[in-house]
Design an enzyme around this catalytic site. Structure first.
Site, PDB file in Angstrom:
ATOM      1  N   HIS A   1     106.631  83.249   8.362  1.00  0.00           N
ATOM      2  CA  HIS A   1     105.340  83.916   8.589  1.00  0.00           C
ATOM      3  C   HIS A   1     105.413  85.279   7.906  1.00  0.00           C
ATOM      4  O   HIS A   1     106.504  85.838   7.741  1.00  0.00           O
ATOM      5  CB  HIS A   1     105.176  84.070  10.109  1.00  0.00           C
ATOM      6  CG  HIS A   1     103.882  84.674  10.580  1.00  0.00           C
ATOM      7  ND1 HIS A   1     103.628  86.022  10.527  1.00  0.00           N
ATOM      8  CD2 HIS A   1     102.784  84.108  11.135  1.00  0.00           C
ATOM      9  CE1 HIS A   1     102.426  86.264  11.038  1.00  0.00           C
ATOM     10  NE2 HIS A   1     101.895  85.115  11.408  1.00  0.00           N
TER      11      HIS A   1
ATOM     12  N   GLN B 183     106.933  80.747  17.561  1.00  0.00           N
ATOM     13  CA  GLN B 183     106.377  79.406  17.797  1.00  0.00           C
ATOM     14  C   GLN B 183     107.382  78.487  18.495  1.00  0.00           C
ATOM     15  O   GLN B 183     107.046  77.337  18.795  1.00  0.00           O
ATOM     16  CB  GLN B 183     105.954  78.768  16.465  1.00  0.00           C
ATOM     17  CG  GLN B 183     104.875  79.513  15.727  1.00  0.00           C
ATOM     18  CD  GLN B 183     103.513  79.460  16.413  1.00  0.00           C
ATOM     19  OE1 GLN B 183     103.293  78.691  17.349  1.00  0.00           O
ATOM     20  NE2 GLN B 183     102.590  80.287  15.967  1.00  0.00           N
TER      21      GLN B 183
ATOM     22  N   CYS C 179      98.731  83.008   7.836  1.00  0.00           N
ATOM     23  CA  CYS C 179      99.663  84.123   7.583  1.00  0.00           C
ATOM     24  C   CYS C 179     100.981  83.603   7.021  1.00  0.00           C
ATOM     25  O   CYS C 179     102.062  84.095   7.372  1.00  0.00           O
ATOM     26  CB  CYS C 179      99.914  84.953   8.847  1.00  0.00           C
ATOM     27  SG  CYS C 179      98.426  85.604   9.581  1.00  0.00           S
TER      28      CYS C 179
HETATM   29  N1  7TS Z   1     105.929  84.661  13.554  1.00  0.00           N
HETATM   30  C1  7TS Z   1     105.374  83.454  13.688  1.00  0.00           C
HETATM   31  C2  7TS Z   1     106.179  82.221  13.419  1.00  0.00           C
HETATM   32  C3  7TS Z   1     104.040  83.365  14.107  1.00  0.00           C
HETATM   33  O1  7TS Z   1     103.482  82.169  14.258  1.00  0.00           O
HETATM   34  C4  7TS Z   1     103.304  84.546  14.356  1.00  0.00           C
HETATM   35  C5  7TS Z   1     101.856  84.520  14.719  1.00  0.00           C
HETATM   36  C6  7TS Z   1     103.956  85.782  14.221  1.00  0.00           C
HETATM   37  C7  7TS Z   1     105.268  85.791  13.801  1.00  0.00           C
HETATM   38  C8  7TS Z   1     103.294  87.065  14.522  1.00  0.00           C
HETATM   39  O2  7TS Z   1     103.069  87.185  15.899  1.00  0.00           O
HETATM   40  P1  7TS Z   1     102.296  88.431  16.497  1.00  0.00           P
HETATM   41  O3  7TS Z   1     102.110  88.086  17.925  1.00  0.00           O
HETATM   42  O4  7TS Z   1     103.141  89.623  16.284  1.00  0.00           O
HETATM   43  O5  7TS Z   1     100.993  88.519  15.732  1.00  0.00           O
HETATM   44  N2  7TS Z   1     101.204  83.396  14.219  1.00  0.00           N
HETATM   45  C9  7TS Z   1      99.886  83.148  14.136  1.00  0.00           C
HETATM   46  C10 7TS Z   1      99.410  81.929  13.694  1.00  0.00           C
HETATM   47  O6  7TS Z   1     100.086  80.978  13.377  1.00  0.00           O
HETATM   48  N3  7TS Z   1      98.098  81.972  13.716  1.00  0.00           N
HETATM   49  O7  7TS Z   1      97.715  83.175  14.158  1.00  0.00           O
HETATM   50  C11 7TS Z   1      98.828  83.926  14.421  1.00  0.00           C
END
Ligand code: 7TS
Length: 411
Positions: free
Chosen positions: A128, A208, A369
Protein backbone atom coordinates in the site's frame (compact mmCIF):
# COMPACT_ATOMS: atom_id res chain seq x y z
CA UNK A 1 -20.55 -22.89 2.76
CA UNK A 2 -19.22 -25.04 5.52
CA UNK A 3 -16.74 -24.41 8.26
CA UNK A 4 -15.08 -26.93 10.54
CA UNK A 5 -15.93 -24.70 13.51
CA UNK A 6 -19.46 -23.81 14.61
CA UNK A 7 -20.49 -21.15 12.08
CA UNK A 8 -21.00 -17.53 13.02
CA UNK A 9 -24.62 -16.43 13.51
CA UNK A 10 -24.48 -13.60 10.98
CA UNK A 11 -28.13 -12.58 11.54
CA UNK A 12 -27.51 -12.05 15.24
CA UNK A 13 -24.23 -10.27 14.55
CA UNK A 14 -25.80 -7.93 11.97
CA UNK A 15 -28.41 -6.87 14.50
CA UNK A 16 -25.56 -5.21 16.40
CA UNK A 17 -24.74 -2.90 13.48
CA UNK A 18 -27.34 -0.12 13.27
CA UNK A 19 -26.04 1.02 9.88
CA UNK A 20 -26.64 -2.39 8.33
CA UNK A 21 -30.29 -2.22 9.35
CA UNK A 22 -30.75 1.27 7.87
CA UNK A 23 -32.18 1.32 4.31
CA UNK A 24 -29.67 2.55 1.74
CA UNK A 25 -31.03 3.92 -1.56
CA UNK A 26 -34.31 2.35 -0.34
CA UNK A 27 -32.71 -1.08 -0.26
CA UNK A 28 -31.03 -3.32 2.24
CA UNK A 29 -27.44 -2.15 2.65
CA UNK A 30 -24.91 -4.73 1.50
CA UNK A 31 -21.60 -3.56 2.92
CA UNK A 32 -18.71 -5.16 1.05
CA UNK A 33 -16.15 -2.50 1.87
CA UNK A 34 -14.64 -3.55 5.20
CA UNK A 35 -11.14 -3.31 3.71
CA UNK A 36 -11.70 0.46 3.43
CA UNK A 37 -13.11 0.67 6.92
CA UNK A 38 -14.85 -1.88 9.08
CA UNK A 39 -18.21 -1.03 10.63
CA UNK A 40 -18.38 -0.66 14.40
CA UNK A 41 -20.79 -2.86 16.36
CA UNK A 42 -23.00 -1.22 18.98
CA UNK A 43 -20.94 -2.42 21.98
CA UNK A 44 -17.92 -0.54 20.61
CA UNK A 45 -19.92 2.63 19.89
CA UNK A 46 -21.54 2.41 23.31
CA UNK A 47 -18.24 1.92 25.10
CA UNK A 48 -16.88 5.07 23.49
CA UNK A 49 -20.07 7.00 24.24
CA UNK A 50 -19.86 5.85 27.87
CA UNK A 51 -16.34 7.22 28.11
CA UNK A 52 -17.40 10.54 26.59
CA UNK A 53 -20.46 10.84 28.85
CA UNK A 54 -19.12 9.66 32.18
CA UNK A 55 -15.34 9.28 32.10
CA UNK A 56 -14.05 12.00 29.80
CA UNK A 57 -10.90 13.81 30.84
CA UNK A 58 -7.21 13.61 29.98
CA UNK A 59 -4.82 10.76 30.75
CA UNK A 60 -1.48 10.73 32.55
CA UNK A 61 -2.36 14.11 34.01
CA UNK A 62 -2.27 14.84 37.72
CA UNK A 63 -3.82 13.09 40.66
CA UNK A 64 -7.53 13.61 40.07
CA UNK A 65 -9.54 10.42 40.47
CA UNK A 66 -11.15 11.02 37.08
CA UNK A 67 -7.80 11.31 35.36
CA UNK A 68 -6.47 8.23 37.10
CA UNK A 69 -9.53 6.23 36.07
CA UNK A 70 -9.31 7.42 32.46
CA UNK A 71 -5.61 6.48 32.49
CA UNK A 72 -6.49 3.01 33.79
CA UNK A 73 -9.08 2.46 31.01
CA UNK A 74 -6.64 3.77 28.40
CA UNK A 75 -3.83 1.51 29.61
CA UNK A 76 -6.20 -1.46 29.85
CA UNK A 77 -6.89 -0.97 26.13
CA UNK A 78 -3.14 -1.08 25.49
CA UNK A 79 -2.97 -4.38 27.36
CA UNK A 80 -5.81 -5.74 25.20
CA UNK A 81 -3.83 -4.84 22.09
CA UNK A 82 -0.72 -6.47 23.54
CA UNK A 83 -2.57 -9.70 24.22
CA UNK A 84 -4.33 -9.54 20.82
CA UNK A 85 -1.01 -9.75 18.95
CA UNK A 86 0.85 -11.64 21.70
CA UNK A 87 3.49 -8.94 22.15
CA UNK A 88 5.80 -9.52 25.11
CA UNK A 89 5.15 -6.17 26.79
CA UNK A 90 2.81 -3.16 26.75
CA UNK A 91 5.97 -1.04 26.52
CA UNK A 92 6.17 -2.27 22.93
CA UNK A 93 2.66 -1.07 22.02
CA UNK A 94 2.68 2.52 20.73
CA UNK A 95 -0.60 4.30 19.99
CA UNK A 96 -0.63 6.09 16.64
CA UNK A 97 -3.36 7.58 14.45
CA UNK A 98 -3.33 4.52 12.22
CA UNK A 99 -1.16 2.26 10.10
CA UNK A 100 0.09 5.20 8.04
CA UNK A 101 1.34 7.09 11.06
CA UNK A 102 2.87 3.94 12.54
CA UNK A 103 4.89 3.29 9.38
CA UNK A 104 5.95 6.94 9.18
CA UNK A 105 7.10 6.72 12.79
CA UNK A 106 9.40 3.82 11.91
CA UNK A 107 10.73 5.51 8.75
CA UNK A 108 11.29 8.83 10.52
CA UNK A 109 12.64 7.68 13.86
CA UNK A 110 14.36 4.36 13.17
CA UNK A 111 15.03 5.17 9.52
CA UNK A 112 16.60 8.59 9.90
CA UNK A 113 18.90 7.23 12.60
CA UNK A 114 19.95 4.04 10.85
CA UNK A 115 19.84 4.65 7.09
CA UNK A 116 22.82 6.13 5.27
CA UNK A 117 23.73 6.98 1.70
CA UNK A 118 24.07 3.85 -0.41
CA UNK A 119 21.89 1.70 1.86
CA UNK A 120 19.11 -0.37 0.33
CA UNK A 121 15.50 -0.56 1.45
CA UNK A 122 13.60 -3.63 0.29
CA UNK A 123 9.84 -3.46 -0.27
CA UNK A 124 7.40 -5.91 -1.78
CA UNK A 125 5.62 -5.25 -5.08
CA UNK A 126 2.24 -5.31 -3.35
CA UNK A 127 2.66 -2.59 -0.74
CA UNK A 128 0.00 0.00 0.00
CA UNK A 129 1.25 3.55 -0.55
CA UNK A 130 1.57 3.82 3.25
CA UNK A 131 4.48 1.37 3.15
CA UNK A 132 6.08 2.93 0.07
CA UNK A 133 5.98 6.71 0.32
CA UNK A 134 7.53 7.09 3.82
CA UNK A 135 10.47 4.97 2.61
CA UNK A 136 10.77 6.97 -0.61
CA UNK A 137 10.91 10.17 1.45
CA UNK A 138 13.61 8.64 3.64
CA UNK A 139 15.57 7.29 0.65
CA UNK A 140 15.50 10.72 -1.02
CA UNK A 141 16.72 12.42 2.14
CA UNK A 142 19.52 9.92 2.80
CA UNK A 143 20.58 8.92 -0.71
CA UNK A 144 19.44 5.35 -0.18
CA UNK A 145 17.87 3.16 -2.87
CA UNK A 146 14.69 1.11 -2.92
CA UNK A 147 14.55 -2.42 -4.28
CA UNK A 148 11.36 -4.36 -4.91
CA UNK A 149 10.50 -8.04 -4.40
CA UNK A 150 8.58 -8.86 -7.60
CA UNK A 151 5.34 -10.82 -7.88
CA UNK A 152 3.78 -13.11 -10.48
CA UNK A 153 0.54 -12.63 -12.43
CA UNK A 154 -1.41 -14.36 -9.66
CA UNK A 155 -0.25 -11.81 -7.12
CA UNK A 156 2.23 -14.02 -5.25
CA UNK A 157 5.67 -12.74 -4.30
CA UNK A 158 8.53 -14.34 -6.22
CA UNK A 159 10.77 -15.39 -3.38
CA UNK A 160 13.29 -17.50 -5.29
CA UNK A 161 15.45 -14.44 -5.86
CA UNK A 162 15.15 -13.12 -2.31
CA UNK A 163 18.61 -14.26 -1.27
CA UNK A 164 20.13 -12.19 -4.10
CA UNK A 165 17.83 -9.21 -3.49
CA UNK A 166 19.09 -8.96 0.07
CA UNK A 167 22.63 -7.61 -0.09
CA UNK A 168 25.14 -6.44 2.47
CA UNK A 169 23.59 -2.96 2.12
CA UNK A 170 19.99 -3.98 2.78
CA UNK A 171 18.90 -2.41 6.05
CA UNK A 172 15.15 -2.80 6.15
CA UNK A 173 12.35 -4.88 4.66
CA UNK A 174 8.83 -3.40 4.39
CA UNK A 175 6.22 -6.09 3.79
CA UNK A 176 2.47 -6.21 3.86
CA UNK A 177 0.99 -9.22 5.66
CA UNK A 178 -2.14 -9.17 3.48
CA UNK A 179 -2.44 -7.17 0.24
CA UNK A 180 -5.34 -4.72 0.32
CA UNK A 181 -5.64 -4.73 -3.46
CA UNK A 182 -5.22 -8.45 -4.20
CA UNK A 183 -5.99 -10.23 -0.95
CA UNK A 184 -2.73 -12.22 -1.03
CA UNK A 185 -1.57 -13.50 2.35
CA UNK A 186 2.21 -13.33 2.32
CA UNK A 187 4.35 -15.97 4.07
CA UNK A 188 5.57 -13.36 6.51
CA UNK A 189 7.18 -15.72 9.00
CA UNK A 190 9.42 -17.37 6.38
CA UNK A 191 10.38 -14.04 4.78
CA UNK A 192 11.14 -12.45 8.15
CA UNK A 193 13.36 -15.40 9.06
CA UNK A 194 15.39 -14.92 5.87
CA UNK A 195 15.68 -11.17 6.38
CA UNK A 196 16.60 -11.56 10.02
CA UNK A 197 19.35 -14.07 9.21
CA UNK A 198 20.92 -11.32 7.10
CA UNK A 199 20.54 -8.62 9.77
CA UNK A 200 17.66 -6.82 8.03
CA UNK A 201 15.06 -5.02 10.17
CA UNK A 202 11.50 -6.11 9.30
CA UNK A 203 8.50 -3.77 9.19
CA UNK A 204 5.18 -5.54 8.65
CA UNK A 205 2.01 -3.74 7.54
CA UNK A 206 -0.77 -5.68 9.22
CA UNK A 207 -3.68 -3.36 8.35
CA UNK A 208 -5.53 -5.99 6.31
CA UNK A 209 -4.30 -9.00 8.26
CA UNK A 210 -5.51 -8.38 11.81
CA UNK A 211 -9.22 -8.32 10.85
CA UNK A 212 -8.98 -11.79 9.29
CA UNK A 213 -6.11 -13.82 10.77
CA UNK A 214 -4.94 -14.44 14.30
CA UNK A 215 -1.61 -12.57 14.48
CA UNK A 216 1.23 -13.43 16.85
CA UNK A 217 4.18 -11.06 16.59
CA UNK A 218 6.37 -13.37 18.68
CA UNK A 219 5.74 -16.21 16.29
CA UNK A 220 6.27 -13.99 13.23
CA UNK A 221 9.44 -12.70 14.93
CA UNK A 222 9.17 -9.36 13.10
CA UNK A 223 10.71 -6.14 14.44
CA UNK A 224 7.71 -3.86 13.77
CA UNK A 225 4.04 -4.56 13.10
CA UNK A 226 1.50 -1.82 12.27
CA UNK A 227 -2.30 -1.76 12.04
CA UNK A 228 -5.34 0.53 12.21
CA UNK A 229 -8.30 0.47 14.60
CA UNK A 230 -10.89 1.31 11.98
CA UNK A 231 -10.28 -1.82 9.91
CA UNK A 232 -10.65 -3.91 13.06
CA UNK A 233 -14.23 -2.96 13.99
CA UNK A 234 -12.89 -0.01 15.96
CA UNK A 235 -12.92 3.75 15.38
CA UNK A 236 -10.86 5.96 13.09
CA UNK A 237 -8.05 8.03 14.56
CA UNK A 238 -6.34 5.19 16.42
CA UNK A 239 -3.73 2.70 15.31
CA UNK A 240 -0.91 0.65 16.71
CA UNK A 241 2.78 0.24 16.21
CA UNK A 242 4.28 -2.83 17.82
CA UNK A 243 8.05 -2.58 18.00
CA UNK A 244 10.72 -4.80 19.47
CA UNK A 245 11.81 -3.23 22.75
CA UNK A 246 15.55 -3.04 22.01
CA UNK A 247 14.85 -1.17 18.78
CA UNK A 248 12.26 1.19 20.26
CA UNK A 249 14.55 1.99 23.18
CA UNK A 250 17.39 2.93 20.86
CA UNK A 251 15.17 5.11 18.64
CA UNK A 252 14.85 8.87 19.18
CA UNK A 253 11.40 10.39 19.77
CA UNK A 254 9.81 11.84 16.64
CA UNK A 255 7.14 14.19 18.01
CA UNK A 256 8.05 16.42 20.91
CA UNK A 257 5.77 17.98 23.51
CA UNK A 258 3.90 17.14 26.67
CA UNK A 259 3.47 13.58 27.94
CA UNK A 260 6.69 12.29 26.34
CA UNK A 261 9.17 13.97 28.68
CA UNK A 262 10.58 13.30 32.13
CA UNK A 263 11.86 16.83 32.63
CA UNK A 264 12.25 19.96 30.55
CA UNK A 265 14.63 22.84 31.13
CA UNK A 266 16.31 25.31 28.81
CA UNK A 267 19.54 23.42 29.37
CA UNK A 268 18.44 19.84 29.02
CA UNK A 269 15.29 17.85 28.34
CA UNK A 270 14.96 14.17 29.15
CA UNK A 271 12.41 11.78 27.73
CA UNK A 272 10.02 9.22 29.11
CA UNK A 273 10.70 5.55 28.63
CA UNK A 274 8.49 3.36 26.47
CA UNK A 275 5.80 3.74 25.31
CA UNK A 276 5.38 7.39 26.40
CA UNK A 277 8.47 8.54 24.49
CA UNK A 278 6.54 8.14 21.23
CA UNK A 279 3.22 9.55 22.42
CA UNK A 280 3.54 13.33 22.58
CA UNK A 281 0.44 15.33 23.43
CA UNK A 282 -3.09 14.25 24.27
CA UNK A 283 -3.88 10.89 22.66
CA UNK A 284 -7.24 9.81 21.17
CA UNK A 285 -8.46 8.34 24.45
CA UNK A 286 -12.03 7.37 23.51
CA UNK A 287 -10.71 5.81 20.31
CA UNK A 288 -8.13 3.72 22.18
CA UNK A 289 -10.80 2.51 24.61
CA UNK A 290 -13.06 1.81 21.62
CA UNK A 291 -10.35 -0.27 19.98
CA UNK A 292 -10.02 -2.24 23.20
CA UNK A 293 -13.79 -2.88 23.10
CA UNK A 294 -13.52 -3.96 19.45
CA UNK A 295 -10.83 -6.48 20.37
CA UNK A 296 -13.11 -7.84 23.13
CA UNK A 297 -15.95 -8.09 20.61
CA UNK A 298 -13.82 -10.01 18.10
CA UNK A 299 -12.42 -12.27 20.81
CA UNK A 300 -15.97 -13.14 21.89
CA UNK A 301 -16.85 -14.08 18.29
CA UNK A 302 -13.62 -16.10 18.17
CA UNK A 303 -10.70 -15.16 15.94
CA UNK A 304 -10.38 -18.68 14.53
CA UNK A 305 -14.11 -18.75 13.81
CA UNK A 306 -13.90 -15.39 12.05
CA UNK A 307 -10.96 -16.63 9.97
CA UNK A 308 -12.87 -19.78 8.98
CA UNK A 309 -16.02 -17.80 8.14
CA UNK A 310 -14.09 -15.28 6.04
CA UNK A 311 -12.24 -18.03 4.18
CA UNK A 312 -15.45 -19.92 3.39
CA UNK A 313 -17.20 -16.76 2.21
CA UNK A 314 -14.26 -15.78 0.01
CA UNK A 315 -14.27 -19.26 -1.55
CA UNK A 316 -18.01 -18.98 -2.26
CA UNK A 317 -17.66 -15.47 -3.70
CA UNK A 318 -14.71 -16.51 -5.86
CA UNK A 319 -16.68 -19.42 -7.29
CA UNK A 320 -19.78 -17.27 -7.95
CA UNK A 321 -17.96 -14.33 -9.51
CA UNK A 322 -15.75 -16.57 -11.63
CA UNK A 323 -18.89 -17.84 -13.34
CA UNK A 324 -19.78 -14.35 -14.66
CA UNK A 325 -18.68 -14.09 -18.30
CA UNK A 326 -16.23 -11.26 -18.93
CA UNK A 327 -15.30 -10.94 -15.26
CA UNK A 328 -11.64 -11.37 -14.41
CA UNK A 329 -10.43 -11.68 -10.84
CA UNK A 330 -7.25 -9.71 -10.16
CA UNK A 331 -5.29 -11.53 -7.48
CA UNK A 332 -5.60 -15.30 -7.58
CA UNK A 333 -2.94 -16.31 -5.07
CA UNK A 334 -3.36 -19.67 -3.37
CA UNK A 335 -3.38 -18.02 0.06
CA UNK A 336 -5.88 -15.16 0.17
CA UNK A 337 -7.82 -13.19 2.77
CA UNK A 338 -11.22 -11.58 2.31
CA UNK A 339 -10.55 -9.33 -0.66
CA UNK A 340 -11.94 -9.95 -4.14
CA UNK A 341 -10.70 -7.51 -6.79
CA UNK A 342 -11.98 -7.80 -10.33
CA UNK A 343 -12.41 -6.10 -13.66
CA UNK A 344 -15.38 -6.45 -15.97
CA UNK A 345 -14.71 -6.44 -19.72
CA UNK A 346 -15.58 -3.11 -21.32
CA UNK A 347 -16.79 -1.41 -18.14
CA UNK A 348 -14.73 1.03 -16.08
CA UNK A 349 -14.45 0.12 -12.40
CA UNK A 350 -15.94 3.46 -11.39
CA UNK A 351 -19.07 2.69 -13.43
CA UNK A 352 -19.28 -0.75 -11.83
CA UNK A 353 -18.93 0.85 -8.39
CA UNK A 354 -21.59 3.50 -9.09
CA UNK A 355 -24.15 1.01 -10.36
CA UNK A 356 -23.51 -1.31 -7.43
CA UNK A 357 -23.97 1.66 -5.13
CA UNK A 358 -27.43 2.31 -6.63
CA UNK A 359 -28.22 -1.32 -5.96
CA UNK A 360 -27.38 -0.83 -2.29
CA UNK A 361 -23.99 -2.53 -2.52
CA UNK A 362 -20.95 -0.70 -1.19
CA UNK A 363 -17.60 -1.65 -2.72
CA UNK A 364 -14.45 0.29 -3.53
CA UNK A 365 -13.50 1.09 -7.11
CA UNK A 366 -10.15 2.56 -8.02
CA UNK A 367 -6.47 1.92 -7.42
CA UNK A 368 -6.87 1.14 -3.70
CA UNK A 369 -3.84 3.28 -2.79
CA UNK A 370 -1.71 0.64 -4.49
CA UNK A 371 -0.88 2.16 -7.88
CA UNK A 372 2.25 0.01 -8.38
CA UNK A 373 0.03 -3.08 -7.98
CA UNK A 374 -2.35 -1.80 -10.66
CA UNK A 375 0.62 -1.10 -12.96
CA UNK A 376 2.03 -4.60 -12.38
CA UNK A 377 -1.35 -6.21 -13.10
CA UNK A 378 -1.77 -3.94 -16.16
CA UNK A 379 -5.16 -2.61 -15.09
CA UNK A 380 -5.99 1.06 -14.44
CA UNK A 381 -8.24 0.16 -11.51
CA UNK A 382 -10.32 -2.65 -10.08
CA UNK A 383 -13.63 -3.04 -8.32
CA UNK A 384 -13.04 -4.58 -4.93
CA UNK A 385 -15.47 -6.42 -2.70
CA UNK A 386 -14.19 -7.14 0.78
CA UNK A 387 -15.89 -9.43 3.26
CA UNK A 388 -16.05 -9.72 6.99
CA UNK A 389 -17.77 -11.65 9.76
CA UNK A 390 -21.18 -9.99 9.30
CA UNK A 391 -21.37 -10.78 5.58
CA UNK A 392 -23.03 -13.94 4.35
CA UNK A 393 -23.80 -15.84 1.17
CA UNK A 394 -26.86 -13.64 0.52
CA UNK A 395 -24.53 -10.62 0.26
CA UNK A 396 -22.48 -12.45 -2.36
CA UNK A 397 -25.66 -13.40 -4.23
CA UNK A 398 -26.77 -9.74 -4.21
CA UNK A 399 -23.36 -8.75 -5.61
CA UNK A 400 -23.63 -11.32 -8.39
CA UNK A 401 -27.17 -10.22 -9.30
CA UNK A 402 -26.06 -6.57 -9.42
CA UNK A 403 -23.04 -7.41 -11.56
CA UNK A 404 -25.31 -9.19 -14.03
CA UNK A 405 -27.34 -5.95 -14.19
CA UNK A 406 -24.16 -3.98 -14.89
CA UNK A 407 -23.42 -6.32 -17.77
CA UNK A 408 -26.95 -5.86 -19.11
CA UNK A 409 -26.66 -2.07 -18.97
CA UNK A 410 -23.33 -2.09 -20.79
CA UNK A 411 -24.62 -4.69 -23.27
N1 7TS B 1 -1.78 -0.58 4.69
C1 7TS B 1 -2.73 -1.33 4.12
C2 7TS B 1 -2.42 -2.73 3.68
C3 7TS B 1 -4.01 -0.80 3.96
O1 7TS B 1 -4.97 -1.54 3.41
C4 7TS B 1 -4.28 0.53 4.39
C5 7TS B 1 -5.60 1.19 4.17
C6 7TS B 1 -3.24 1.25 5.00
C7 7TS B 1 -2.00 0.66 5.12
C8 7TS B 1 -3.44 2.61 5.54
O2 7TS B 1 -4.27 2.58 6.67
P1 7TS B 1 -4.71 3.91 7.40
O3 7TS B 1 -5.71 3.46 8.40
O4 7TS B 1 -3.50 4.51 8.00
O5 7TS B 1 -5.31 4.79 6.32
N2 7TS B 1 -6.27 0.67 3.06
C9 7TS B 1 -7.34 1.16 2.42
C10 7TS B 1 -7.94 0.46 1.38
O6 7TS B 1 -7.60 -0.62 0.97
N3 7TS B 1 -8.96 1.17 0.95
O7 7TS B 1 -9.03 2.30 1.67
C11 7TS B 1 -8.02 2.30 2.59
Amino acid sequence: MSTALAPLDTARIRAEFPLLATPFHERKLVYLDSAVSGQMPSPVIERMAHYERFEHTNVHRGVSTLSQEATDRFEEAREKVRAFINAPSTKEIIWTRGTTEALNLVAQSWGRTNIQAGDELLLSAMEHHANIVPWQMLAAEKGATIKVIPMNDEGELLLDGLDELITGRTKVLGLTHVSNALGTINPVKAIVAKAKARGVVTVIDGAQAVPHLPVDVRDLDCDFYAFSGHKLSGPTGIGVLYGRKELLEAMPPWHGGGNMILSVSWEKTTYMGLPGKFEAGTPPIAAAIGLGAAIDYLAALGLERIAAHDAALLAYATEQLSAIPGLRIIGTAKAKASVLSFVLDGVHSHDVGSILDHEGIVVRAGHHCAQPVMARMKVPATTRASFTYFNDAADVDALVAALLKVKEIFG
